[in-house]
Design a protein around this motif. Sequence first.
Motif, mmCIF file in Angstrom:
data_model
loop_
_atom_site.group_PDB
_atom_site.id
_atom_site.type_symbol
_atom_site.label_atom_id
_atom_site.label_comp_id
_atom_site.label_asym_id
_atom_site.label_seq_id
_atom_site.Cartn_x
_atom_site.Cartn_y
_atom_site.Cartn_z
ATOM 1 N N GLY A 112 0.693 -1.094 -0.296
ATOM 2 C CA GLY A 112 -0.330 -0.056 -0.459
ATOM 3 C C GLY A 112 0.522 1.579 -0.208
ATOM 4 O O GLY A 112 0.655 2.058 -0.833
ATOM 5 N N PHE A 113 1.797 1.463 0.780
ATOM 6 C CA PHE A 113 2.632 2.773 0.778
ATOM 7 C C PHE A 113 3.386 2.716 -0.757
ATOM 8 O O PHE A 113 3.350 4.000 -0.527
ATOM 9 N N THR A 114 3.363 2.052 -0.836
ATOM 10 C CA THR A 114 4.676 1.502 -2.336
ATOM 11 C C THR A 114 3.577 2.395 -3.286
ATOM 12 O O THR A 114 4.678 3.463 -4.382
ATOM 13 N N LYS A 115 2.322 1.666 -3.777
ATOM 14 C CA LYS A 115 1.374 2.371 -4.295
ATOM 15 C C LYS A 115 0.935 3.914 -4.256
ATOM 16 O O LYS A 115 1.310 5.071 -4.718
ATOM 17 N N ILE A 116 1.077 4.369 -2.607
ATOM 18 C CA ILE A 116 0.385 5.861 -2.292
ATOM 19 C C ILE A 116 2.296 6.614 -2.667
ATOM 20 O O ILE A 116 2.264 7.826 -3.623
ATOM 21 N N PHE A 117 3.619 6.256 -2.528
ATOM 22 C CA PHE A 117 4.088 6.498 -2.531
ATOM 23 C C PHE A 117 4.409 7.107 -4.434
ATOM 24 O O PHE A 117 4.950 8.313 -4.797
ATOM 25 N N GLN A 118 4.656 6.463 -4.683
ATOM 26 C CA GLN A 118 4.656 6.992 -6.279
ATOM 27 C C GLN A 118 3.709 7.023 -7.258
ATOM 28 O O GLN A 118 4.013 8.145 -8.054
ATOM 29 N N GLY A 119 2.245 7.147 -6.485
ATOM 30 C CA GLY A 119 1.126 7.867 -6.569
ATOM 31 C C GLY A 119 1.785 9.383 -6.192
ATOM 32 O O GLY A 119 1.132 10.278 -7.696
ATOM 33 N N ALA A 120 1.714 9.408 -5.222
ATOM 34 C CA ALA A 120 2.207 11.012 -4.513
ATOM 35 C C ALA A 120 2.378 11.737 -5.654
ATOM 36 O O ALA A 120 2.789 12.637 -5.935
ATOM 37 N N TYR A 121 3.955 11.108 -6.145
ATOM 38 C CA TYR A 121 4.760 12.339 -6.328
ATOM 39 C C TYR A 121 5.147 11.537 -8.231
ATOM 40 O O TYR A 121 5.442 13.233 -8.462
ATOM 41 N N ARG A 122 4.459 11.042 -8.750
ATOM 42 C CA ARG A 122 4.202 10.956 -10.128
ATOM 43 C C ARG A 122 2.882 12.373 -10.855
ATOM 44 O O ARG A 122 3.343 12.553 -11.601
ATOM 45 N N ASN A 123 2.100 11.993 -9.495
ATOM 46 C CA ASN A 123 1.327 13.478 -9.976
ATOM 47 C C ASN A 123 0.942 14.857 -9.355
ATOM 48 O O ASN A 123 0.306 14.789 -8.718
ATOM 49 N N ASN A 124 1.926 14.765 -8.485
ATOM 50 C CA ASN A 124 2.356 15.367 -8.032
ATOM 51 C C ASN A 124 1.247 16.078 -6.686
ATOM 52 O O ASN A 124 0.417 17.102 -6.489
ATOM 53 N N GLN A 125 0.499 14.842 -5.664
ATOM 54 C CA GLN A 125 -0.145 15.250 -4.691
ATOM 55 C C GLN A 125 0.188 15.726 -4.021
ATOM 56 O O GLN A 125 0.693 14.858 -2.568
ATOM 57 N N THR A 126 0.027 16.921 -3.557
ATOM 58 C CA THR A 126 1.214 17.561 -2.462
ATOM 59 C C THR A 126 -0.098 16.839 -0.754
ATOM 60 O O THR A 126 1.109 17.361 0.077
ATOM 61 N N LYS A 127 -1.131 17.414 -0.884
ATOM 62 C CA LYS A 127 -1.882 16.680 0.520
ATOM 63 C C LYS A 127 -1.462 15.269 0.467
ATOM 64 O O LYS A 127 -0.777 15.700 1.791
ATOM 65 N N THR A 128 -1.317 14.433 -0.397
ATOM 66 C CA THR A 128 -0.703 12.553 0.266
ATOM 67 C C THR A 128 0.983 13.174 0.860
ATOM 68 O O THR A 128 1.443 12.596 1.811
ATOM 69 N N ILE A 129 1.711 14.115 -0.107
ATOM 70 C CA ILE A 129 3.484 14.318 0.734
ATOM 71 C C ILE A 129 3.560 14.413 1.672
ATOM 72 O O ILE A 129 4.381 14.537 2.056
ATOM 73 N N GLU A 130 2.308 15.714 2.076
ATOM 74 C CA GLU A 130 2.308 16.244 3.279
ATOM 75 C C GLU A 130 2.121 14.997 4.753
ATOM 76 O O GLU A 130 3.114 15.457 5.464
ATOM 77 N N ILE A 131 1.535 14.356 4.311
ATOM 78 C CA ILE A 131 0.909 13.309 5.075
ATOM 79 C C ILE A 131 2.086 12.649 5.111
ATOM 80 O O ILE A 131 2.504 12.249 7.206
ATOM 81 N N MET A 132 3.024 12.308 3.819
ATOM 82 C CA MET A 132 3.508 11.149 4.126
ATOM 83 C C MET A 132 4.827 11.781 4.835
ATOM 84 O O MET A 132 6.320 11.035 5.140
ATOM 85 N N SER A 133 5.629 13.444 4.096
ATOM 86 C CA SER A 133 6.356 13.644 5.465
ATOM 87 C C SER A 133 6.171 13.927 6.996
ATOM 88 O O SER A 133 7.688 13.273 7.787
ATOM 89 N N LYS A 134 5.358 13.916 7.329
ATOM 90 C CA LYS A 134 4.145 13.968 8.311
ATOM 91 C C LYS A 134 4.781 12.842 8.870
ATOM 92 O O LYS A 134 5.638 12.344 10.383
ATOM 93 N N LEU A 135 4.772 11.747 8.635
ATOM 94 C CA LEU A 135 5.151 10.130 9.083
ATOM 95 C C LEU A 135 6.371 10.012 9.192
ATOM 96 O O LEU A 135 7.121 9.476 10.579
ATOM 97 N N GLU A 136 7.616 10.875 8.522
ATOM 98 C CA GLU A 136 8.845 10.510 8.148
ATOM 99 C C GLU A 136 9.402 11.143 8.961
ATOM 100 O O GLU A 136 9.855 10.164 10.022
ATOM 101 N N ARG A 137 8.614 12.534 9.800
ATOM 102 C CA ARG A 137 9.230 13.371 10.806
ATOM 103 C C ARG A 137 9.220 12.070 12.608
ATOM 104 O O ARG A 137 9.661 12.335 13.119
#
Length: 209
Positions: free
Chosen positions: A93-118
């Motif tokens: 699931g994470f791989t699919k989200i990761f690829q889709g977020a950066y490929r389609n520039n989904q800023t909201k999803t990228i922001e959530i992922m950044s929060k999780l990384e921190r």
Amino acid sequence: MKINENFMKTSTLYDTIQALGAEAIQWFAKLLIIIGAIISCLAMFGYFGALCHTRILLYIYSIALSLTIIFEFVGIIAMLSFHNNLWEFYDAGFTKIFQGAYRNNQTKTIEIMSKLEREFHCCGVNSIGDYIKSDYRIPLSCYPNQVPQEKPFNQGCAEAIVIWIWNELPLITGIFGTILLIEIFVVVASLVLGVAIAHSANTEIYYKL
């Protein structure tokens, strides 16, 4: 599970594509709430059965609570089974989200992922290599103090989240197990009380005769 910030973050991320991992966590949380409500309602049968010396209510209470206990055992077994597939759910699931977020520039999803990384001190799905292989810019959230000159986190977020979830489950399972023991004791006690009431009634009839 419903209000914990980390659970909410992981659920929000996985709700983006309705991944099975988050659905399973939310399903278990809802299951616990439903069971708690059912047990509270069942308690009225036991209470009035004991108060009014009514065997029927006590037996109804015992049967209903026994079925609830069986249902809870099934829930525990399902959670233990879910543990075996937990890594697969989150990694895929994470791989699919990761690829889709950066490929389609989904800023909201990228922001959530950044929060999780921190929050979980992780980087990418499996490691920082996920950004390097895909030629994506490594976000500041991959660094301990958000400074690129530092060494980035080694652990991938899929692994970090799975480990965190599984570390939280023993406490929940322990509480669940304690409740089960209490419920089993209550079932036995209500049956014993029902038999005692029946014996008392028969004794009273015998003396009247």
